[in-house]
Scaffold this motif. Structure first.
Motif, PDB file in Angstrom:
ATOM      1  N   ALA A  10       0.852  -1.041   0.292  1.00 60.42           N
ATOM      2  CA  ALA A  10       0.351  -0.030  -0.155  1.00 60.42           C
ATOM      3  C   ALA A  10       0.739   1.179   0.531  1.00 60.42           C
ATOM      4  CB  ALA A  10      -0.714   0.039   1.602  1.00 60.42           C
ATOM      5  N   ARG A  11       2.359   1.719   0.826  1.00 63.79           N
ATOM      6  CA  ARG A  11       2.302   2.940   0.992  1.00 63.79           C
ATOM      7  C   ARG A  11       3.308   2.812  -0.397  1.00 63.79           C
ATOM      8  NH1 ARG A  11       7.152   0.329   5.300  1.00 63.79           N
ATOM      9  NH2 ARG A  11       8.829  -0.066   4.176  1.00 63.79           N
ATOM     10  N   ALA A  12       3.598   1.860  -1.453  1.00 68.03           N
ATOM     11  CA  ALA A  12       4.015   1.974  -2.638  1.00 68.03           C
ATOM     12  C   ALA A  12       3.744   2.697  -3.311  1.00 68.03           C
ATOM     13  CB  ALA A  12       4.786   1.003  -2.824  1.00 68.03           C
ATOM     14  N   ALA A  13       2.165   2.683  -3.428  1.00 66.77           N
ATOM     15  CA  ALA A  13       1.686   3.584  -4.318  1.00 66.77           C
ATOM     16  C   ALA A  13       1.599   5.629  -3.429  1.00 66.77           C
ATOM     17  CB  ALA A  13       0.094   3.400  -4.627  1.00 66.77           C
ATOM     18  N   LYS A  14       1.217   5.267  -2.007  1.00 66.91           N
ATOM     19  CA  LYS A  14       1.345   6.704  -0.862  1.00 66.91           C
ATOM     20  C   LYS A  14       1.361   6.067  -0.149  1.00 66.91           C
ATOM     21  CE  LYS A  14      -3.494   7.224   0.341  1.00 66.91           C
ATOM     22  NZ  LYS A  14      -2.732   7.530   1.407  1.00 66.91           N
ATOM     23  N   PRO A  15       2.121   7.078   1.136  1.00 64.49           N
ATOM     24  CA  PRO A  15       2.298   7.053   2.968  1.00 64.49           C
ATOM     25  C   PRO A  15       0.487   6.754   2.765  1.00 64.49           C
ATOM     26  CG  PRO A  15       2.941   9.400   1.305  1.00 64.49           C
ATOM     27  CD  PRO A  15       2.234   8.495   0.487  1.00 64.49           C
ATOM     28  N   ILE A  16       1.036   5.536   3.991  1.00 63.22           N
ATOM     29  CA  ILE A  16      -0.384   5.426   4.961  1.00 63.22           C
ATOM     30  C   ILE A  16      -0.322   6.164   5.696  1.00 63.22           C
ATOM     31  CG2 ILE A  16      -1.554   3.593   6.915  1.00 63.22           C
ATOM     32  CD1 ILE A  16       0.821   1.490   4.503  1.00 63.22           C
ATOM     33  N   GLU A  17      -1.424   6.928   5.796  1.00 65.45           N
ATOM     34  CA  GLU A  17      -1.212   8.385   6.737  1.00 65.45           C
ATOM     35  C   GLU A  17      -1.958   8.261   7.882  1.00 65.45           C
ATOM     36  OE1 GLU A  17      -2.181  11.574   4.397  1.00 65.45           O
ATOM     37  OE2 GLU A  17      -0.036  11.588   3.524  1.00 65.45           O
ATOM     38  N   SER A  18      -3.109   7.705   7.805  1.00 68.29           N
ATOM     39  CA  SER A  18      -4.393   7.351   9.149  1.00 68.29           C
ATOM     40  C   SER A  18      -4.293   6.354  10.222  1.00 68.29           C
ATOM     41  CB  SER A  18      -6.057   8.306   8.772  1.00 68.29           C
ATOM     42  OG  SER A  18      -6.105   6.860   7.807  1.00 68.29           O
ATOM     43  N   THR A  19      -5.337   6.400  10.561  1.00 70.98           N
ATOM     44  CA  THR A  19      -5.379   5.039  11.986  1.00 70.98           C
ATOM     45  C   THR A  19      -6.481   4.555  10.750  1.00 70.98           C
ATOM     46  OG1 THR A  19      -7.002   6.492  12.937  1.00 70.98           O
ATOM     47  CG2 THR A  19      -5.126   6.231  13.347  1.00 70.98           C
ATOM     48  N   LEU A  20      -6.840   4.763  10.460  1.00 71.59           N
ATOM     49  CA  LEU A  20      -8.314   3.523   9.681  1.00 71.59           C
ATOM     50  C   LEU A  20      -7.527   3.276   8.824  1.00 71.59           C
ATOM     51  CD1 LEU A  20     -11.766   6.261   9.800  1.00 71.59           C
ATOM     52  CD2 LEU A  20     -10.826   3.984  11.969  1.00 71.59           C
ATOM     53  N   GLU A  21      -6.680   3.872   7.540  1.00 67.58           N
ATOM     54  CA  GLU A  21      -6.093   2.935   6.286  1.00 67.58           C
ATOM     55  C   GLU A  21      -5.261   1.829   7.506  1.00 67.58           C
ATOM     56  OE1 GLU A  21      -3.651   5.635   3.573  1.00 67.58           O
ATOM     57  OE2 GLU A  21      -4.158   7.049   5.182  1.00 67.58           O
ATOM     58  N   LEU A  22      -4.646   2.270   8.034  1.00 68.82           N
ATOM     59  CA  LEU A  22      -4.077   1.136   8.363  1.00 68.82           C
ATOM     60  C   LEU A  22      -4.458  -0.053   9.231  1.00 68.82           C
ATOM     61  CD1 LEU A  22      -1.175  -0.144   9.674  1.00 68.82           C
ATOM     62  CD2 LEU A  22      -1.119   1.208  12.064  1.00 68.82           C
ATOM     63  N   ALA A  23      -5.915   0.039  10.564  1.00 67.36           N
ATOM     64  CA  ALA A  23      -6.464  -0.599  10.395  1.00 67.36           C
ATOM     65  C   ALA A  23      -7.299  -1.436   9.594  1.00 67.36           C
ATOM     66  CB  ALA A  23      -7.751  -0.063  11.414  1.00 67.36           C
ATOM     67  N   ARG A  24      -7.876  -0.564   8.065  1.00 65.62           N
ATOM     68  CA  ARG A  24      -8.127  -1.754   7.562  1.00 65.62           C
ATOM     69  C   ARG A  24      -7.524  -2.516   6.892  1.00 65.62           C
ATOM     70  NH1 ARG A  24     -11.330   3.349   6.054  1.00 65.62           N
ATOM     71  NH2 ARG A  24      -8.596   4.098   4.291  1.00 65.62           N
ATOM     72  N   LEU A  25      -6.336  -2.111   6.411  1.00 65.25           N
ATOM     73  CA  LEU A  25      -5.156  -2.737   5.904  1.00 65.25           C
ATOM     74  C   LEU A  25      -4.947  -3.561   7.171  1.00 65.25           C
ATOM     75  CD1 LEU A  25      -2.697  -0.179   4.864  1.00 65.25           C
ATOM     76  CD2 LEU A  25      -3.911  -1.985   3.268  1.00 65.25           C
ATOM     77  N   ALA A  26      -4.514  -4.431   8.354  1.00 66.48           N
ATOM     78  CA  ALA A  26      -4.644  -5.494   9.252  1.00 66.48           C
ATOM     79  C   ALA A  26      -5.495  -5.867   9.077  1.00 66.48           C
ATOM     80  CB  ALA A  26      -4.174  -4.569  10.326  1.00 66.48           C
ATOM     81  N   SER A  27      -6.843  -5.684   8.679  1.00 67.74           N
ATOM     82  CA  SER A  27      -7.374  -6.733   8.867  1.00 67.74           C
ATOM     83  C   SER A  27      -8.008  -7.120   7.980  1.00 67.74           C
ATOM     84  CB  SER A  27      -9.084  -5.230   8.895  1.00 67.74           C
ATOM     85  OG  SER A  27      -9.045  -4.636  10.214  1.00 67.74           O
ATOM     86  N   ALA A  28      -7.537  -6.467   6.047  1.00 69.38           N
ATOM     87  CA  ALA A  28      -7.841  -7.152   5.334  1.00 69.38           C
ATOM     88  C   ALA A  28      -6.805  -8.618   4.806  1.00 69.38           C
ATOM     89  CB  ALA A  28      -7.670  -6.595   4.246  1.00 69.38           C
ATOM     90  N   ALA A  29      -5.569  -8.541   6.213  1.00 68.81           N
ATOM     91  CA  ALA A  29      -5.264  -9.101   5.798  1.00 68.81           C
ATOM     92  C   ALA A  29      -4.818 -10.265   6.532  1.00 68.81           C
ATOM     93  CB  ALA A  29      -3.144  -8.718   6.169  1.00 68.81           C
TER      94      ALA A  29
END
Length: 307
Positions: free
Chosen positions: A168-187
């Motif tokens: 995800a961060r290769a495309a753009k920086p991960i900036e928010s808590t909900l972004e991180l939460a969605r990535l972790a949850s999806a994994a």
């Protein structure tokens, strides 16, 4: 946002500290001041020194607790002995550590601790400096992310989560808590999402890394045990297994410091115990407390007494 004055296992902590007349007590993690307030109420002759590295917690303490018997100092508990020295205090009669993140920090969305509220990735307990969660999530290599997720989050799917973060961060920086939460949850596979929020362990791991929460715990317990008066009590509330293991093993080694081979009939190393453990098993919150405060569920209280 105001601080909540609710404190986990409040009465159990007061009983564990065995408050004495004219005693001096060190609250290493002030938070909302609930424990400190109750110690001051226990006896009119006690004094409390309270530490916290969060500027908001210190400001709240100084504004709401104007009792002259109370001193608030901005400091991490790793610096506690230095604080005592600066105040001319040689020994204390009790030490309390309430580890982990405070309710205020979780409830205050802009601090970035919660995976339920959108905010910049910060997670610093002391916002005056140091790395942020943004730095960890966007700057650590994939193997480094796997390491902290495994070590500090005890996350079974650390490799999957780290891979998703890096993609995800290769495309753009991960900036928010909900972004991180969605990535972790999806994994995390759907069948493995039944134990609380799927991002919980990821947030725990990143928070511990940002604040160095475990790095100084054992050393601090040992150093402060030296500053306890005879009969003084050391009480520690932990909220996850990593903290509890360190507390349990440190107390155990202070209670039984002998390094001689177990088959040696008489101790030859000469090391003497400095504490006795008062909680063979940790004290847990009551059913009533768990019903009133869901954040108390994982709490464990361990207590040792200075010999």
């Amino acid at each position: 946002m105001e601080f909540r004055h609710y404190s986990v296992m409040l009465e159990e902590c007061i009983a564990a500290l065995n408050i004495k007349e004219n005693g001096i007590y060190l609250d290493c993690t002030l938070g909302g001041c609930g424990h400190t307030r109750r110690i001051l109420e226990a006896l009119p002759s006690v004094r409390v020194i309270g530490l916290d590295r969060d500027d908001d917690a210190i400001a709240n303490a100084r504004n709401t607790l104007t009792d002259p018997r109370f001193t608030a100092v901005k400091a991490n508990f790793a610096s506690a002995c230095g604080v005592l020295d600066s105040l001319g205090v040689q020994t204390v009669d009790g030490v309390l550590m309430d580890l982990g993140v405070s309710s205020y920090q979780l409830d205050n969305a802009d601090r970035g601790f919660s995976y339920m509220k959108d905010a910049p990735l910060d997670m610093r307990m002391d916002r005056s400096g140091g790395i942020t969660a943004y730095d960890v999530v966007n700057g650590y290599s994939e193997p480094e992310l796997v390491r902290i997720l495994t070590l500090y989050g005890e996350e079974r799917f650390a490799r999957r989560i780290a891979s998703r973060i890096c993609d995800a961060r290769a495309a753009k920086p991960i900036e928010s808590t909900l972004e991180l939460a969605r990535l972790a949850s999806a994994a995390i596979p759907a069948k493995n999402r039944s134990e609380g929020h799927p991002a919980r362990r990821t947030f725990q791991a990143v928070r511990i890394e940002v604040n160095g929460e475990l790095a100084v715990l054992e050393e601090s317990i040992r150093a402060l045990t030296e500053r306890l008066s005879a009969g003084g009590r050391f009480a520690v509330i932990s909220f996850h297994s990593l903290e509890d293991r360190i507390v349990k093993s440190t107390f155990a080694s202070l209670a039984d410091p002998c390094v001689c081979p177990r088959d040696l009939p008489v101790c030859a190393c000469g090391r003497k115990p400095s504490v006795r453990i008062l909680t063979k098993k940790p004290i847990l919150p009551s059913e009533r407390e768990n019903a009133e405060n869901n954040r108390s569920h994982s709490a464990k209280l361990r207590v040792a007494e200075k010999l």
